[in-house]
Motif scaffolding. Structure first.
Motif: not given
Length: 258
Positions: A206-207, A212-213, A243-247
């Motif tokens: 998710n960067s 974005k998706s 988001y908690p992480s970029d993944h």
């Protein structure tokens, strides 16, 4: 059991406002809430995996850092609920022609590793293997060679037919030859395809950009053919529109069959 893979993003000061201190409690609580029994992390530095161990007291982890084989650099740690599982054996190998020590393999940009654990279910005595890895983000040959290397290691370690789980950030999506090498092997299947119930409305990277998706899945959970996959999900949890992480973590609910 519930298994998961989660690239928690290394503690990068340049990520503000998404740096680790703002995210770490959310990451730990996400793991608690979704009830993971076993999970693999990628990118976590020593203080990050130690934070998770401290704030998830029922968990223990195995693994070493990729740069020196001790505590320098990123881990591909395997966390397991020590109240449910007993560790029988574990080790880390490098994704390279020399798997025994820190080095860079093929056309990779960085040292890459795979950590594995042989675990026993305390309740019923069943034994199984968990592998966790993080493929290179640059080297095309390295990713394909890494996939084949791990398949060879799985064959070597699971000769007695014990179930296997392979978790990781593979840096390849579901259309990549390195992915096909794993998915089309006789040893493994992708939980995404095998699940009886799938909840996956997004890709896995998710960067940190909530606007974005994508449908690209670069984080995967593979299991051996005998494993029954009940549920599969890509968990797109947020906090305060971040988001908690970029993944996103990827989770599967599985049943081991012997």
């Amino acid at each position: 059991m519930r298994i998961a893979t989660y690239n928690i993003r290394f503690d990068n000061p340049g990520d503000a406002p998404n740096h680790w201190d703002n995210r770490k409690e959310v990451v730990a609580n996400l793991i608690k809430f979704h009830g993971f029994d076993i999970f693999g992390t990628q990118e976590g530095l020593h203080h990050q995996v130690e934070y998770l161990k401290k704030h998830l007291p029922q968990f223990e982890y195995v693994g070493v850092a990729r740069d020196d084989g001790r505590q320098k650099g990123e881990y591909s740690a395997v966390f397991y609920n020590k109240e449910k599982f007993k560790l029988l054996e574990s080790n880390t190998f490098w994704l390279s022609t020399d798997t025994s020590k820190p080095n860079i393999g093929w056309d990779a940009a960085l040292p890459r590793i795979c950590t594995w654990a042989k675990l026993k279910d305390i309740n019923n005595g069943n034994q199984f293997f968990v592998f966790n890895t993080h493929f290179d983000h640059v080297g095309t040959a390295a990713r394909q060679k890494s996939a084949q290397l791990i398949l060879n290691k799985i064959k070597e370690y699971s000769q007695n037919g014990l179930p296997v789980m392979l978790l990781g950030d593979f840096n390849v999506d579901q259309e990549n030859p390195a992915y096909y090498l794993l998915e089309n092997s006789s040893e493994l299947k992708d939980c995404f395809n095998a699940a009886q119930l799938r909840y996956a409305n997004n890709g896995t990277f998710n960067s940190f950009d909530i606007s974005k998706s994508s449908d690209r899945r670069i984080d995967h959970i593979f299991v051996s053919e005998s494993v029954k996959v009940k549920k599969y999900g890509i968990l797109t949890d947020t906090y305060h529109n971040r988001y908690p992480s970029d993944h996103f973590p990827v989770m599967a609910e599985i049943e081991l069959r012997y």
